[in-house]
Design an enzyme around this catalytic site. Structure first.
Site, PDB file in Angstrom:
ATOM      1  N   CYS A  29       7.704   1.049   6.703  1.00 25.12           N
ATOM      2  CA  CYS A  29       6.434   1.263   7.433  1.00 25.12           C
ATOM      3  C   CYS A  29       6.310   2.617   8.125  1.00 25.12           C
ATOM      4  CB  CYS A  29       6.253   0.156   8.461  1.00 25.12           C
ATOM      5  SG  CYS A  29       5.906  -1.417   7.705  1.00 25.12           S
ATOM      6  N   LYS A  45      -3.077  -0.821  13.855  1.00 22.19           N
ATOM      7  CA  LYS A  45      -1.762  -0.882  13.202  1.00 22.19           C
ATOM      8  C   LYS A  45      -1.158   0.530  13.087  1.00 22.19           C
ATOM      9  CE  LYS A  45       1.737  -2.285  10.858  1.00 22.19           C
ATOM     10  NZ  LYS A  45       2.070  -3.271   9.895  1.00 22.19           N
ATOM     11  N   GLU A  81      11.196  -6.386  10.136  1.00 26.11           N
ATOM     12  CA  GLU A  81      12.224  -6.979   9.286  1.00 26.11           C
ATOM     13  C   GLU A  81      13.420  -7.331  10.172  1.00 26.11           C
ATOM     14  OE1 GLU A  81      13.101  -4.474   5.936  1.00 26.11           O
ATOM     15  OE2 GLU A  81      10.983  -4.178   5.516  1.00 26.11           O
ATOM     16  N   THR A 138      -1.284  -2.944   5.503  1.00 27.93           N
ATOM     17  CA  THR A 138      -1.737  -1.818   6.323  1.00 27.93           C
ATOM     18  C   THR A 138      -2.663  -0.950   5.471  1.00 27.93           C
ATOM     19  OG1 THR A 138       0.373  -1.918   7.440  1.00 27.93           O
ATOM     20  CG2 THR A 138      -0.901   0.098   7.754  1.00 27.93           C
ATOM     21  N   ASN A 143       2.263   1.831  15.092  1.00 27.43           N
ATOM     22  CA  ASN A 143       3.448   2.335  14.386  1.00 27.43           C
ATOM     23  C   ASN A 143       3.694   3.815  14.682  1.00 27.43           C
ATOM     24  OD1 ASN A 143       4.158  -0.081  13.344  1.00 27.43           O
ATOM     25  ND2 ASN A 143       3.605   0.359  11.233  1.00 27.43           N
ATOM     26  N   THR A 201       0.881  -1.179   0.000  1.00 27.10           N
ATOM     27  CA  THR A 201       0.000   0.000   0.000  1.00 27.10           C
ATOM     28  C   THR A 201       0.915   1.226   0.000  1.00 27.10           C
ATOM     29  OG1 THR A 201      -0.148  -0.217   2.412  1.00 27.10           O
ATOM     30  CG2 THR A 201      -2.015  -1.003   1.134  1.00 27.10           C
TER      31      THR A 201
HETATM   32  C1  UDX Z   1       8.106  -1.637  11.950  1.00 32.28           C
HETATM   33  C2  UDX Z   1       7.288  -2.078  13.165  1.00 32.28           C
HETATM   34  O1  UDX Z   1       8.154  -2.245  14.296  1.00 32.28           O
HETATM   35  C3  UDX Z   1       6.545  -3.371  12.876  1.00 32.28           C
HETATM   36  O2  UDX Z   1       5.723  -3.718  13.978  1.00 32.28           O
HETATM   37  C4  UDX Z   1       5.671  -3.163  11.631  1.00 32.28           C
HETATM   38  O3  UDX Z   1       5.021  -4.357  11.269  1.00 32.28           O
HETATM   39  C5  UDX Z   1       6.515  -2.675  10.461  1.00 32.28           C
HETATM   40  O4  UDX Z   1       7.237  -1.495  10.843  1.00 32.28           O
HETATM   41  P1  UDX Z   1      10.403  -2.341  10.789  1.00 32.28           P
HETATM   42  O5  UDX Z   1      10.122  -1.273   9.794  1.00 32.28           O
HETATM   43  O6  UDX Z   1      10.852  -3.680  10.312  1.00 32.28           O
HETATM   44  O7  UDX Z   1       9.099  -2.626  11.695  1.00 32.28           O
HETATM   45  O8  UDX Z   1      11.537  -1.782  11.756  1.00 32.28           O
HETATM   46  P2  UDX Z   1      11.687  -1.336  13.281  1.00 32.28           P
HETATM   47  O9  UDX Z   1      12.564  -2.299  13.969  1.00 32.28           O
HETATM   48  O10 UDX Z   1      10.399  -1.042  13.916  1.00 32.28           O
HETATM   49  O11 UDX Z   1      12.514   0.029  13.101  1.00 32.28           O
HETATM   50  C6  UDX Z   1      11.975   1.124  12.361  1.00 32.28           C
HETATM   51  C7  UDX Z   1      12.943   2.275  12.328  1.00 32.28           C
HETATM   52  O12 UDX Z   1      13.102   2.845  13.626  1.00 32.28           O
HETATM   53  C8  UDX Z   1      14.367   1.895  11.881  1.00 32.28           C
HETATM   54  O13 UDX Z   1      14.880   2.906  11.044  1.00 32.28           O
HETATM   55  C9  UDX Z   1      15.141   1.812  13.172  1.00 32.28           C
HETATM   56  O14 UDX Z   1      16.524   2.033  13.023  1.00 32.28           O
HETATM   57  C10 UDX Z   1      14.485   2.935  13.961  1.00 32.28           C
HETATM   58  N1  UDX Z   1      14.625   2.761  15.429  1.00 32.28           N
HETATM   59  C11 UDX Z   1      14.023   1.722  16.051  1.00 32.28           C
HETATM   60  C12 UDX Z   1      15.349   3.701  16.145  1.00 32.28           C
HETATM   61  O15 UDX Z   1      15.904   4.664  15.602  1.00 32.28           O
HETATM   62  N2  UDX Z   1      15.441   3.543  17.503  1.00 32.28           N
HETATM   63  C13 UDX Z   1      14.847   2.522  18.163  1.00 32.28           C
HETATM   64  O16 UDX Z   1      14.972   2.466  19.402  1.00 32.28           O
HETATM   65  C14 UDX Z   1      14.132   1.583  17.420  1.00 32.28           C
END
Ligand code: UDX
Length: 435
Positions: free
Chosen positions: A260, A204, A154, A121, A208, A86
């Site tokens: 996301c 969702k 991921e 989503t 997020n 999406t």
């Molecule tokens: C996210 C959601 O966590 C997940 O539940 C949803 O289904 C999809 O989106 P994802 O995009 O795989 O998952 O990554 P995530 O681990 O959540 O990190 C997202 C971003 O936040 C990354 O750029 C990461 O580096 C950043 N981040 C995360 C931080 O800068 N600090 C943190 O403490 C945690």
């Protein structure tokens, strides 16, 4: 149960393989024939730890197959999961065209009653839209509609799917509930949260956006620490000890990226706008995160004494976070691009994301990709850590110092041991490194 999953991206592929693992008969469908061919050969088109091994296992159990033929796949299927993209539309809203195309095909090809579930989503009230489209296109068939948002991250997607904090299912009819309970009967009933369709869709976005807010918050507090003289690591740790706050997602860094958070917070703002609601806090999060990249560029420029042209920089990490090859909305790439525009010579490294990054940074002939970081360390003035790969955390700082005593270091993920850095006498910078 025979389940069809449409879409073999991160969510679709992981869900298909995990549904097969918990005993269902899964047919994963995608329009991209090359992807399906790869999957049929047991190859995974994305990098996700453990997924290839699990695919081999479920293929061995004869629980999964891959096809481009939706019509055939739908025969006898009781449930169809929509896991197509999406993407973000120009106005920030979620573009539903892939979802609606899939729905039209389901309606057209179905010859028996089905539960249609969105895992993608989707904006609030998409379920309603889907129901209308299905029944209008094929009034002969009884369709049930449900929302089952996916929360997997991921890099740890299997763990997130197989050991979820909660499974959210939203529906308006009892038959939908019955089928979903059967699909998820592998998991304890206490893990399954039942709600209505619209609420499930909003959960969702709420989750997020909240996590994105938490990150933007700690990033700004890190900047405050930097100016006041506090220590963000201690601060975040102590804050996280409060069970009302929790210690997760309090790591400051170069800003959040990925497929996301950046997209979903804009989509939520759009939902608010079209429903006469104000989400000023989320508005601020978007601005804060956009500004983050400029702040990171400034930090790097300052460490180079404002003289960037032709400066050689070893760039560690290109993915938006560790343990993935994904570079979508990667802050590392955005920051590297700015430095490259200023004329820096960038020697870029990543353990999985290099080939994706090459396509994105193709236009810059001052960005080179390297496999051997040690050779580059010898010749560079600055080392930037932009993605928190474990291997970078373990980097041998004595060896770095021996190879290049004058190398400056900036750690945008706060993964290095600051006392070690100081012990070796590097000129360095961190995030929120006020003390
Ligand atoms: C996210 C959601 O966590 C997940 O539940 C949803 O289904 C999809 O989106 P994802 O995009 O795989 O998952 O990554 P995530 O681990 O959540 O990190 C997202 C971003 O936040 C990354 O750029 C990461 O580096 C950043 N981040 C995360 C931080 O800068 N600090 C943190 O403490 C945690």
């Amino acid at each position: 149960m025979k389940i069809v999953v449409i879409g073999t991206g991160y969510v679709g592929l992981v869900s298909s393989i995990c549904f097969a693992k918990i005993g269902h008969q899964v047919i994963a469908v995608d329009k991209i024939a090359s992807k399906i061919d790869q999957l049929k050969k047991g190859e995974i088109p994305i990098y996700e730890p453990g997924l290839k091994e699990m695919l081999t296992e479920v293929v061995g159990l004869d629980n999964i197959s891959f096809t481009t033929n939706l019509q055939e796949a739908l025969i006898d299927a009781k449930a169809v999961f929509i896991a197509v993209g999406t993407p973000q539309d120009e106005d920030g809203s979620a573009d539903l065209s892939y979802v609606l195309d899939a729905i039209k095909e389901i309606a057209k090809y179905s010859t028996s009653s089905k539960l249609v579930v969105t895992k993608s989503t989707v904006p609030a009230k998409t379920g309603e839209k889907i129901k209308k489209l299905l029944t209008e296109t094929n009034p002969q068939i009884k369709f049930y509609v449900a929302s089952n948002p996916e929360f997997l991250r991921e890099g740890c997607a299997i763990e997130d799917f197989m050991k979820p904090d909660r499974i959210v299912i939203g529906y308006d009819e009892d038959q939908a509930k019955k089928i979903l309970e059967e699909i998820y009967n592998y998991f304890p009933a206490s893990k399954i949260f039942h709600t209505d369709l619209v609420t499930a869709e909003l959960i969702k976005y709420g989750s997020n956006s909240f996590l994105a807010t938490k990150i933007a918050f700690i990033n700004e507090i890190a900047d405050l620490c930097e100016n006041v003289g506090g220590n963000i690591k201690d601060l975040a740790y102590a804050m996280g000890q409060d069970s009302r706050i929790g210690g997760k997602f309090l790591n400051p860094g170069p800003g959040f990226g990925g497929s996301c958070f950046p997209k979903d917070i804009l989509a939520l703002l759009n939902i608010a706008k079209t429903n006469n609601s104000s989400l000023s806090l989320i508005d601020a999060v978007v601005k804060s995160n956009n500004n983050r990249k400029n702040l990171m560029v400034k930090k790097i420029v300052n460490l180079l004494d404002c003289d960037v042209e032709n400066k050689k920089i070893i760039w560690l990490g290109l993915a938006f976070k560790a343990n993935t090859d994904d570079i979508r909305y990667s802050p590392s790439i955005a920051i590297a691009k700015e430095l490259a525009k200023m004329g820096a010579q960038i020697f870029a490294h990543d353990f999985q994301a290099q080939s994706n990054a090459k396509k994105e940074l193709n236009d810059f002939n001052n960005v080179k990709f390297i496999d051997d970081i040690w050779e580059a360390i010898k010749n560079c003035e600055l080392m930037v850590i932009a993605t928190e790969w474990e291997q970078y955390k373990q980097i041998d700082l004595s060896r770095v110092k021996a190879l290049n005593p004058n190398l400056k270091i900036i750690d945008l993920r706060n993964i290095l041991d600051i006392s070690e850095i100081k012990k070796h006498g590097f000129i360095f910078d961190f995030i929120g490194n006020g003390s």
